[in-house]
Each structure stands twice: as structure tokens, then as C-alpha cells.
Enzyme design. Sequence first.
Site, PDB file in Angstrom:
ATOM      1  CB  SER A   1      -1.843  -4.181  18.716  1.00  0.00           C
ATOM      2  OG  SER A   1      -1.365  -4.315  17.389  1.00  0.00           O
TER       3      SER A   1
ATOM      4  NE  ARG B   1      -4.626   2.742   5.090  1.00  0.00           N
ATOM      5  CZ  ARG B   1      -3.663   2.825   4.177  1.00  0.00           C
ATOM      6  NH1 ARG B   1      -3.793   2.159   3.042  1.00  0.00           N
ATOM      7  NH2 ARG B   1      -2.579   3.543   4.390  1.00  0.00           N
TER       8      ARG B   1
ATOM      9  CG  ASP C   1      -1.913  -8.116  18.361  1.00  0.00           C
ATOM     10  OD1 ASP C   1      -2.256  -7.193  17.590  1.00  0.00           O
ATOM     11  OD2 ASP C   1      -0.798  -8.147  18.911  1.00  0.00           O
TER      12      ASP C   1
ATOM     13  N   GLY D   1       1.209  -9.468  14.520  1.00  0.00           N
ATOM     14  CA  GLY D   1       0.142 -10.430  14.287  1.00  0.00           C
ATOM     15  C   GLY D   1      -1.244  -9.839  14.452  1.00  0.00           C
TER      16      GLY D   1
ATOM     17  CG  HIS E   1      -2.256  -0.719   7.693  1.00  0.00           C
ATOM     18  ND1 HIS E   1      -1.784   0.578   7.689  1.00  0.00           N
ATOM     19  CD2 HIS E   1      -2.273  -1.102   6.395  1.00  0.00           C
ATOM     20  CE1 HIS E   1      -1.533   0.949   6.440  1.00  0.00           C
ATOM     21  NE2 HIS E   1      -1.827  -0.057   5.646  1.00  0.00           N
TER      22      HIS E   1
ATOM     23  CG  HIS F   1      -4.440  -0.209  -2.864  1.00  0.00           C
ATOM     24  ND1 HIS F   1      -3.181   0.311  -3.063  1.00  0.00           N
ATOM     25  CD2 HIS F   1      -4.589  -0.295  -1.521  1.00  0.00           C
ATOM     26  CE1 HIS F   1      -2.604   0.529  -1.890  1.00  0.00           C
ATOM     27  NE2 HIS F   1      -3.432   0.162  -0.942  1.00  0.00           N
ATOM     28  CB  THR F   2      -9.921  -3.579  -6.270  1.00  0.00           C
ATOM     29  OG1 THR F   2     -10.965  -3.490  -7.233  1.00  0.00           O
ATOM     30  CG2 THR F   2     -10.420  -4.323  -5.060  1.00  0.00           C
TER      31      THR F   2
ATOM     32  CB  THR G   1     -15.233  -0.265 -10.535  1.00  0.00           C
ATOM     33  OG1 THR G   1     -13.999  -1.012 -10.445  1.00  0.00           O
ATOM     34  CG2 THR G   1     -15.808  -0.446 -11.924  1.00  0.00           C
TER      35      THR G   1
ATOM     36  CG  ASN H   1      -1.136   2.644  10.885  1.00  0.00           C
ATOM     37  OD1 ASN H   1      -1.400   2.097   9.818  1.00  0.00           O
ATOM     38  ND2 ASN H   1      -0.611   1.984  11.910  1.00  0.00           N
TER      39      ASN H   1
ATOM     40  CB  VAL I   1       2.059  -4.171  13.670  1.00  0.00           C
ATOM     41  CG1 VAL I   1       2.861  -3.686  14.873  1.00  0.00           C
ATOM     42  CG2 VAL I   1       2.260  -3.251  12.476  1.00  0.00           C
TER      43      VAL I   1
ATOM     44  CG  ASP J   1     -10.573   0.458  -9.809  1.00  0.00           C
ATOM     45  OD1 ASP J   1     -10.447   1.074 -10.890  1.00  0.00           O
ATOM     46  OD2 ASP J   1     -11.206  -0.612  -9.714  1.00  0.00           O
TER      47      ASP J   1
END
Length: 325
Positions: free
Chosen positions: A84, A70, A82, A80, A74, A200-201, A248, A102, A78, A245
Site C-alpha cells: 500500500s 525502509r 500489502d 500488513g 514502513h 539503521h546499521t 560503516t 514517510n 500499516v 552508523d
Amino acid sequence: MSARSKKINNMAYGKLCLLLLILSGLSLTIHAKLSSNFYSSTCPNALTIVKQEIAKAIKIEARIGASLLRLHFHGCFVNGCDGSLLLDDTSTLLGEKTANANNNSVRGFEVVDNIKANLEKACPGVVSCADILAIAARDAVVYYGGPFWKVKLGRRDSLTANRSAANVFIPQPSFNLSNLTSSFATVCYKLYVVLGLCGHTVGFARCTSFRPHIYNDTNIDSAFAKSLQNTCPRSGNDNVLQPLDYQTRFRFDDKYYQNLLVKKGLLHSDQQLYNGNKADSLAKKYAMKQGDFFKDFAKSMIRMGNIKPLTGNNGQIRTNCRKPN
């Protein structure tokens, strides 16, 4: 151009992106070429160090790998890829950690700190924080049983963050398909379908994220909604977690899509992938063909990692991922 024409053009563009990425791949603008062997001579043990730390972290806390995946997602959406998102707030810098999507959600920063500390011991000032996120995301997916891909490396770290962009470009759990298409028109909506959702698996969500879906929506299995309501009441228990999920929770597989086909997606935005719209065909495909899902996911992760990387003399190699040098 009229507002109606703009809307039609935006919808057409989103659908075109959806088709092109799945059939022929998305060609994102790459500001400099990244390489899978970028550290082969300057820090030959870099990949091994990251892999060992990821395995150690997941053994301690099973869900932390999903959190690292994640972080990479995320962060890249934003300005690219980098690094940040890793920057802490200061008196002169308003970071991205407390942006809407976030705040009380992204985590795993301590794991990144540990990886960075070990890399600094092995090869000081060589491996960027942005590259750590890219490698860690891959290794976490593989640890959970997902696909392997060669991570392109050579990114450098930004000296600043962009909280306002984080508030705009990272989707919310309440988004519908139209919102998703609009939010990601600049990089192609399909990247969100393949990465933001099928990621999100694995992982968990807080009660505050799925409460509206289980009480207000009709595109959810009633028994599934009722079972979730037992732990997530209309008020209170905001931080109670449920697996994205339910079948599993710590396995990277196609069960996530199979859940959607029977209306058991945890988030409103999840269930949008199977809700009588253009995304239905992809959900069905991936639910039946895990190999296709894995292949498309790996390709899309490589493409996402190519979103506006800082290279050459741009940015820096942070010695501490939480602050500029």
C-alpha cells in the site's frame, strides 16, 4: 479496569513480547501460507531479476538499498505487507507516502518501478509489488554484507492505502522506549527493536530528524553531538544528511550497536536501545555477537513479512505499483 492497571498490563505485555520473540520467536497471525518457491513455475527468473536490479541500483547510489529496506518495514506496519505504501495519491485515494513518518523520508520508488517493469516483461501479471518489496529488502541487506534468508512469497497487492494508520503506527525519531512499546504492542515491541532500529546499521537521516537529539538530550556523547552540530545548526540545513552508523555507513554489521554503547546513536529513538532500560542487554549482546544479531534479524524479517498478507483472491497483482489496475 483502571487507567493505572491498563498501563501496567500494557507494559507487562510489551516486556513479555520482548522476551518471547528473542527466546522462542513471535507467532504472528498468518492469513494464508506463503512459500519461498511460490514463483518457481510461474516466474522462475523473478528472484534473479530483482537481485540484478538491486545490485545495479546500489552501484548507482550506495544508500538506495537502505531506503528499500525502509520501504518494506514502513509498508508492513500499516495494514500488513500489502504494497500500500507504493500507491500514489489521487483524487479518490489519500496515500501513505506523505504520512508523518514517510514524508520527505521514504524513497526508492523508481527502483521498484524498474524492477516491476522488468518482471512484467518476463511474466506479466504474476509478481506482486508487495513481494518485490520483500525480496528487495533481503537482497539489499545481503549486498551490504548482511544475512541471507529465504523470503516467503505469495502476497497480493492492496487496492487502497491507509494514511491515518501510517500516522499512528510508524514510530517517530523522537520516540522513547515507552512510546515504542505502546506503538507496537499489537505486533510486539521486539520487532521494532530488531528491525526498525538495527536496520539503521545502514542508511542516513535528515538534520530535522536528529536535531533534537544533538541539542536537547544528555544521553549522547558530547564530542559526537558537537561534530553533528557543525552541519546541523539549530535552524536551517534541514535536509543535510548524516549516516545512521557513522563507522560503516554502507556495511550491514554490528557497529550500530557498538555506537550505542558509547552514546553515539544518531537519533533519540536509536539511543533508547542503550539508555539504562530493558533493551540494554540486547544492545550489548548484538554489539559483541554479530552472528546472533544476523540470526535474529533474518528470523524477524521473515516474521514481519507474514504480517497480514493478502493472498488467494484478496487484493490483486498490480501491473503498476503506483496505482490499482
